[in-house]
Write an enzyme that holds these catalytic residues in place. Structure first.
Site, PDB file in Angstrom:
ATOM      1  NE  ARG A   1      67.271  96.323  50.721  1.00  0.00           N
ATOM      2  CZ  ARG A   1      65.994  96.089  50.400  1.00  0.00           C
ATOM      3  NH1 ARG A   1      65.661  95.006  49.754  1.00  0.00           N
ATOM      4  NH2 ARG A   1      65.075  96.987  50.714  1.00  0.00           N
TER       5      ARG A   1
ATOM      6  CB  SER B   1      65.785 100.228  55.197  1.00  0.00           C
ATOM      7  OG  SER B   1      64.471 100.212  54.738  1.00  0.00           O
TER       8      SER B   1
ATOM      9  CD  GLU C   1      68.958  98.395  53.081  1.00  0.00           C
ATOM     10  OE1 GLU C   1      67.902  97.920  53.486  1.00  0.00           O
ATOM     11  OE2 GLU C   1      69.010  99.261  52.193  1.00  0.00           O
TER      12      GLU C   1
HETATM   13  N1  EPU Z   1      55.984  98.473  60.148  1.00  0.00           N
HETATM   14  C1  EPU Z   1      55.940  98.819  61.478  1.00  0.00           C
HETATM   15  N2  EPU Z   1      56.404 100.036  61.859  1.00  0.00           N
HETATM   16  C2  EPU Z   1      56.930 100.915  60.959  1.00  0.00           C
HETATM   17  C3  EPU Z   1      56.956 100.581  59.606  1.00  0.00           C
HETATM   18  C4  EPU Z   1      56.496  99.344  59.206  1.00  0.00           C
HETATM   19  O1  EPU Z   1      55.480  98.065  62.307  1.00  0.00           O
HETATM   20  O2  EPU Z   1      57.366 101.999  61.392  1.00  0.00           O
HETATM   21  C5  EPU Z   1      55.499  97.141  59.738  1.00  0.00           C
HETATM   22  C6  EPU Z   1      54.091  97.185  59.245  1.00  0.00           C
HETATM   23  O3  EPU Z   1      53.440  96.033  59.705  1.00  0.00           O
HETATM   24  C7  EPU Z   1      54.229  97.060  57.746  1.00  0.00           C
HETATM   25  C8  EPU Z   1      55.482  96.235  57.606  1.00  0.00           C
HETATM   26  O4  EPU Z   1      56.289  96.617  58.709  1.00  0.00           O
HETATM   27  O5  EPU Z   1      53.125  96.433  57.219  1.00  0.00           O
HETATM   28  C9  EPU Z   1      56.222  96.466  56.313  1.00  0.00           C
HETATM   29  O6  EPU Z   1      56.515  97.853  56.175  1.00  0.00           O
HETATM   30  P1  EPU Z   1      57.085  98.450  54.821  1.00  0.00           P
HETATM   31  O7  EPU Z   1      56.215  98.084  53.689  1.00  0.00           O
HETATM   32  O8  EPU Z   1      57.355  99.899  55.029  1.00  0.00           O
HETATM   33  O9  EPU Z   1      58.413  97.622  54.578  1.00  0.00           O
HETATM   34  P2  EPU Z   1      59.727  97.314  55.423  1.00  0.00           P
HETATM   35  O10 EPU Z   1      59.851  95.834  55.498  1.00  0.00           O
HETATM   36  O11 EPU Z   1      59.763  98.062  56.692  1.00  0.00           O
HETATM   37  C10 EPU Z   1      61.200  97.084  53.287  1.00  0.00           C
HETATM   38  C11 EPU Z   1      62.453  97.625  52.702  1.00  0.00           C
HETATM   39  C12 EPU Z   1      62.227  99.022  52.142  1.00  0.00           C
HETATM   40  C13 EPU Z   1      61.135  98.944  51.105  1.00  0.00           C
HETATM   41  C14 EPU Z   1      59.873  98.376  51.753  1.00  0.00           C
HETATM   42  C15 EPU Z   1      58.747  98.178  50.781  1.00  0.00           C
HETATM   43  C16 EPU Z   1      64.244  96.553  53.934  1.00  0.00           C
HETATM   44  C17 EPU Z   1      65.368  96.743  54.893  1.00  0.00           C
HETATM   45  N3  EPU Z   1      63.511  97.633  53.691  1.00  0.00           N
HETATM   46  O12 EPU Z   1      60.864  97.872  54.432  1.00  0.00           O
HETATM   47  O13 EPU Z   1      63.435  99.412  51.505  1.00  0.00           O
HETATM   48  O14 EPU Z   1      60.857 100.208  50.538  1.00  0.00           O
HETATM   49  O15 EPU Z   1      60.175  97.077  52.320  1.00  0.00           O
HETATM   50  O16 EPU Z   1      58.962  97.056  50.043  1.00  0.00           O
HETATM   51  O17 EPU Z   1      64.054  95.464  53.407  1.00  0.00           O
HETATM   52  C18 EPU Z   1      65.489 100.566  51.750  1.00  0.00           C
HETATM   53  O18 EPU Z   1      66.031  99.483  51.552  1.00  0.00           O
HETATM   54  O19 EPU Z   1      66.152 101.620  51.946  1.00  0.00           O
HETATM   55  C19 EPU Z   1      64.038 100.617  51.803  1.00  0.00           C
HETATM   56  C20 EPU Z   1      63.376 101.734  52.099  1.00  0.00           C
END
Ligand code: EPU
Length: 374
Positions: free
Chosen positions: A177, A264, A370
């Site tokens: 990012r 995010s 972010e």
């Molecule tokens: N998780 C939790 N609680 C939650 C949501 C997720 O514990 O409420 C844990 C779960 O273990 C899950 C893991 O986090 O397996 C990963 O969750 P997710 O796939 O939703 O990904 P994220 O790391 O929370 C990032 C990006 C998102 C992107 C997703 C999918 C960042 C800041 N965010 O979120 O990007 O869609 O991966 O790749 O890196 C954005 O930047 O606006 C955005 C939505």
């Protein structure tokens, strides 16, 4: 011709739906108008804010300067190799295609354009809100892919001189990012267009756990191609993967048209192996990802970093689904802060500060935003 307006309402131009005003406002529809804009006194004598989809910004006050809305349109497939200045060592030929998209295009429209032509590389980035011009600034990423994996170059104008400059991929200094446009050159360039290099050969990337599981549980997916043996998808296309990503995103992320948000709000957190071991002793279930991105510049083993799920940290602090007045933490994705209606930017900022404080006191970790604060 440009038309600079005074006192312009930005409520509909930010996906949080926060009410804020700009002293001056201009829409840029043609690259040729940049010269006129750069020479105008409203531009020269004021702070500038370039706006795309407004999907990564939080207004905490009115903007006392000029807002420039990038509406430059156009998507074209470039002839290779003549028109594209390629990276050293780039193989040009029948396996790749170069697409040039103007900065004001909606990012997902570009994804759809490529996916419908069966070009690989962009499908995991489906349905990310915002515009093409904003994408390189924070090196958008999702489901194991990042813009930097497919970006050939960025066409940008230096605001001070009006000169056009082509940034090759390496020159953008991409990170998680992050890019040169957020750091060394913050506010110094206007991004007019990007060129992507996509593959005509299959190049699927379904290592991201949630995506792989979705694709490999065909009962849930109307688009699965069942084979006689394993009932699993036998031939992937960019469209199949794009549809899966869209379905996953729709199931977790609130639609900004219905409920104000900017995706995010925080970034995931990098920690070293030592801190990870500490955390794992206390919380064996903490989700973490080992990434290429996590290695420090010198690449030495000792400095390898691991990405911890910030959503999990926030959830463990009890914030998920909590509402305070007009604002809250989304019930399905704890990284997403929402405006239930009528919130001020200050209320969202305040909530984010409370979250940062609880994560710091419970885990000793520093959450970083972010979203850009104005
Ligand atoms: N998780 C939790 N609680 C939650 C949501 C997720 O514990 O409420 C844990 C779960 O273990 C899950 C893991 O986090 O397996 C990963 O969750 P997710 O796939 O939703 O990904 P994220 O790391 O929370 C990032 C990006 C998102 C992107 C997703 C999918 C960042 C800041 N965010 O979120 O990007 O869609 O991966 O790749 O890196 C954005 O930047 O606006 C955005 C939505």
């Amino acid at each position: 011709m440009i038309e600079i307006k005074k006192n312009y309402d930005l409520t509909k131009l930010n996906t949080f739906g926060i009410s804020a005003w700009a002293k001056f406002f201009v829409e840029l529809n043609d690259e040729k108008d940049l010269e006129e804009l750069f020479l105008s006194p409203e531009f020269k004598n004021n702070q500038k804010l370039f706006l795309g989809g407004g999907s990564n910004i939080l207004f905490t006050k009115n903007f006392d300067g000029i807002v420039i809305l990038n509406k430059l349109k156009g998507i074209e497939i470039l002839e290779v190799p003549t028109k594209v200045p390629t990276r050293v060592g780039t193989q040009v030929g029948k396996n790749f295609v170069f697409i040039r998209a103007m900065g004001g295009e909606i990012w997902h429209d570009l994804v759809t354009f490529a996916v419908n032509k069966d070009y690989w590389g962009i499908e995991n980035l489906s349905f990310i809100p915002g515009t093409v011009g904003a994408a390189p600034i924070q090196n958008i990423g999702a489901y194991g892919a990042e813009l930097k994996d497919i970006l050939e170059n960025v066409e940008a104008y230096e605001i001070k001189t009006g000169q056009k400059k082509i940034f090759k991929n390496k020159e953008c200094e991409f990170g998680y990012r992050d890019s040169i446009f957020k750091n060394k050159f913050k506010g110094e360039y206007f991004i007019a267009a990007v060129v992507l290099k996509l593959s005509k050969m299959e190049k699927k990337n379904i290592n991201y756990k949630i995506l792989r599981e979705y694709l490999e549980k065909p009962a849930r997916n109307a688009f699965s191609i069942a084979d006689a043996g394993g009932n699993k998808i036998v031939e992937y296309t960019p469209k199949i993967i794009s549809d899966a990503v869209m379905a996953i995103r729709k199931s977790k992320l609130p639609d900004p048209v219905l409920i104000g948000n900017a995706g995010s709000f925080f970034k995931n957190v990098f920690v070293d192996k030592e801190k990870l071991q500490d955390l794992l002793q206390k919380y064996p279930n903490v989700p973490y990802f080992e990434e290429e991105n996590g290695s420090k510049e010198n690449g030495s083993k000792a400095s390898v970093l691991v990405k911890i799920s910030a959503a999990w940290l926030i959830e463990k602090c009890g914030w998920k689904g909590r509402r305070i007045g007009n604002v809250g933490v989304h019930e399905k994705q704890a990284l997403v802060l929402v405006n239930y209606g009528g919130a001020t930017g200050g209320e969202i900022k305040n909530l984010s500060e409370q979250i940062i404080a609880s994560v710091r006191s419970k885990f000793g970790l520093k959450l970083e935003r972010e979203v850009n604060l104005i």
